[in-house]
Design an enzyme around this catalytic site. Sequence first.
Site, PDB file in Angstrom:
ATOM      1  N   TYR A 131       0.842  -1.211   0.000  1.00  0.00           N
ATOM      2  CA  TYR A 131       0.000   0.000   0.000  1.00  0.00           C
ATOM      3  C   TYR A 131       0.874   1.258   0.000  1.00  0.00           C
ATOM      4  O   TYR A 131       0.677   2.159  -0.847  1.00  0.00           O
ATOM      5  CB  TYR A 131      -0.912  -0.051   1.235  1.00  0.00           C
TER       6      TYR A 131
HETATM    7  N1  NAP Z   1      -8.201   4.154   5.898  1.00  0.00           N
HETATM    8  C1  NAP Z   1      -7.366   5.081   6.295  1.00  0.00           C
HETATM    9  O1  NAP Z   1      -7.133   5.285   7.505  1.00  0.00           O
HETATM   10  C2  NAP Z   1      -6.672   5.934   5.262  1.00  0.00           C
HETATM   11  C3  NAP Z   1      -5.720   6.855   5.674  1.00  0.00           C
HETATM   12  C4  NAP Z   1      -5.157   7.724   4.738  1.00  0.00           C
HETATM   13  C5  NAP Z   1      -5.530   7.652   3.409  1.00  0.00           C
HETATM   14  N2  NAP Z   1      -6.440   6.736   3.003  1.00  0.00           N
HETATM   15  C6  NAP Z   1      -6.824   6.740   1.567  1.00  0.00           C
HETATM   16  O2  NAP Z   1      -7.937   7.584   1.404  1.00  0.00           O
HETATM   17  C7  NAP Z   1      -8.611   7.263   0.170  1.00  0.00           C
HETATM   18  C8  NAP Z   1     -10.101   7.320   0.336  1.00  0.00           C
HETATM   19  O3  NAP Z   1     -10.506   6.705   1.545  1.00  0.00           O
HETATM   20  P1  NAP Z   1     -12.022   6.225   1.757  1.00  0.00           P
HETATM   21  O4  NAP Z   1     -12.142   5.747   3.146  1.00  0.00           O
HETATM   22  O5  NAP Z   1     -12.947   7.241   1.209  1.00  0.00           O
HETATM   23  O6  NAP Z   1     -11.979   4.957   0.774  1.00  0.00           O
HETATM   24  P2  NAP Z   1     -13.120   3.923   0.374  1.00  0.00           P
HETATM   25  O7  NAP Z   1     -14.400   4.224   1.074  1.00  0.00           O
HETATM   26  O8  NAP Z   1     -12.513   2.553   0.521  1.00  0.00           O
HETATM   27  O9  NAP Z   1     -13.328   4.275  -1.166  1.00  0.00           O
HETATM   28  C9  NAP Z   1     -12.484   3.863  -2.166  1.00  0.00           C
HETATM   29  C10 NAP Z   1     -13.327   3.768  -3.427  1.00  0.00           C
HETATM   30  O10 NAP Z   1     -12.483   3.374  -4.509  1.00  0.00           O
HETATM   31  C11 NAP Z   1     -13.291   2.581  -5.348  1.00  0.00           C
HETATM   32  N3  NAP Z   1     -12.573   1.729  -6.274  1.00  0.00           N
HETATM   33  C12 NAP Z   1     -11.809   0.644  -5.975  1.00  0.00           C
HETATM   34  N4  NAP Z   1     -11.394   0.067  -7.107  1.00  0.00           N
HETATM   35  C13 NAP Z   1     -11.927   0.786  -8.128  1.00  0.00           C
HETATM   36  C14 NAP Z   1     -11.878   0.661  -9.541  1.00  0.00           C
HETATM   37  N5  NAP Z   1     -11.205  -0.319 -10.129  1.00  0.00           N
HETATM   38  N6  NAP Z   1     -12.538   1.562 -10.304  1.00  0.00           N
HETATM   39  C15 NAP Z   1     -13.246   2.570  -9.730  1.00  0.00           C
HETATM   40  N7  NAP Z   1     -13.342   2.736  -8.387  1.00  0.00           N
HETATM   41  C16 NAP Z   1     -12.686   1.844  -7.613  1.00  0.00           C
HETATM   42  C17 NAP Z   1     -14.097   1.725  -4.385  1.00  0.00           C
HETATM   43  O11 NAP Z   1     -15.237   1.203  -5.054  1.00  0.00           O
HETATM   44  P3  NAP Z   1     -15.849  -0.249  -4.761  1.00  0.00           P
HETATM   45  O12 NAP Z   1     -16.996  -0.009  -3.823  1.00  0.00           O
HETATM   46  O13 NAP Z   1     -16.307  -0.696  -6.110  1.00  0.00           O
HETATM   47  O14 NAP Z   1     -14.767  -1.109  -4.182  1.00  0.00           O
HETATM   48  C18 NAP Z   1     -14.448   2.733  -3.317  1.00  0.00           C
HETATM   49  O15 NAP Z   1     -15.683   3.355  -3.572  1.00  0.00           O
HETATM   50  C19 NAP Z   1      -8.075   5.908  -0.240  1.00  0.00           C
HETATM   51  O16 NAP Z   1      -7.173   6.096  -1.307  1.00  0.00           O
HETATM   52  C20 NAP Z   1      -7.308   5.441   0.987  1.00  0.00           C
HETATM   53  O17 NAP Z   1      -6.223   4.624   0.641  1.00  0.00           O
HETATM   54  C21 NAP Z   1      -7.024   5.878   3.895  1.00  0.00           C
END
Ligand code: NAP
Length: 218
Positions: A131
């Site tokens: 990641y």
């Molecule tokens: N979790 C943490 O603590 C953390 C910390 C810092 C940064 N981040 C980053 O912040 C960002 C957003 O976070 P979040 O919580 O809003 O993420 P999230 O709810 O997991 O949303 C990610 C979205 O990306 C979509 N996606 C995945 N594969 C795809 C594809 N092939 N084509 C189109 N869409 C696709 C997913 O759709 P599906 O429903 O189809 O899977 C989902 O809707 C991410 O990049 C994450 O890595 C996370």
Amino acid sequence: MRVVIAGGHGKIALLLERLLAERGDQAVGLIRNPAQVADVEGAGAEAVVCDLEAASADDVTMLLSGADAVVFAAGAGPGSGVPRKDSVDRAASVLMADAAERAGVRRFVQVSSMGAGQPPRPGGGEVWAAYITAKTAAEDDLRARDLDWTILRPGGLTDAPAAGVVRLAAPPVPAGTVPRADVAAVIAALLDGPGTRHQTLELVGGDTPVAAAVRSVS
Ligand SMILES: NC(=O)c1ccc[n+]([C@@H]2O[C@H](COP(=O)([O-])OP(=O)(O)OC[C@H]3O[C@@H](n4cnc5c(N)ncnc54)[C@H](OP(=O)(O)O)[C@@H]3O)[C@@H](O)[C@H]2O)c1
């Protein structure tokens, strides 16, 4: 402003779509699952089905026609393994940036993560390492492009209500958490002005109102 959001059904994306719609901007959420159209439309955005692991640069370039900005908010998510960290967190961002250049959409806000830009912490496991490696590669790709990019690295995301106050600064910012609702508000503010172009910013909870925090780095 017409803003195309990659990962349009993500938790941050849906919050951002609401904020953009409320202020009269036009958001377009790219999703891979047609069952999510209603949620995206319910957030006030246009939904476009586009699987970013299958689409070509030509496909995405067409979708970006007429857009003013791109937000990369997609991610393979917590249940995913090593290959999808590369195919989504890195390759889908590269695809969006490629298409933005081709379509002449200069403004690009990339949601990265704190921890990117450094070697993955030892003992974090192979998925964590993949990641962080993917996020770092996506950042490096974007920095090399002729775009008005801003890289936003939030800390640990929570689903708490918006606090309205954050700490936003160039790295290193001490580790912390931040509500997704505040991340969405910061992105909306970043889109408002080009003053943070070519900056990498880290974001955690803090005590500065979002608009002032963005002004202070602009
Ligand atoms: N979790 C943490 O603590 C953390 C910390 C810092 C940064 N981040 C980053 O912040 C960002 C957003 O976070 P979040 O919580 O809003 O993420 P999230 O709810 O997991 O949303 C990610 C979205 O990306 C979509 N996606 C995945 N594969 C795809 C594809 N092939 N084509 C189109 N869409 C696709 C997913 O759709 P599906 O429903 O189809 O899977 C989902 O809707 C991410 O990049 C994450 O890595 C996370």
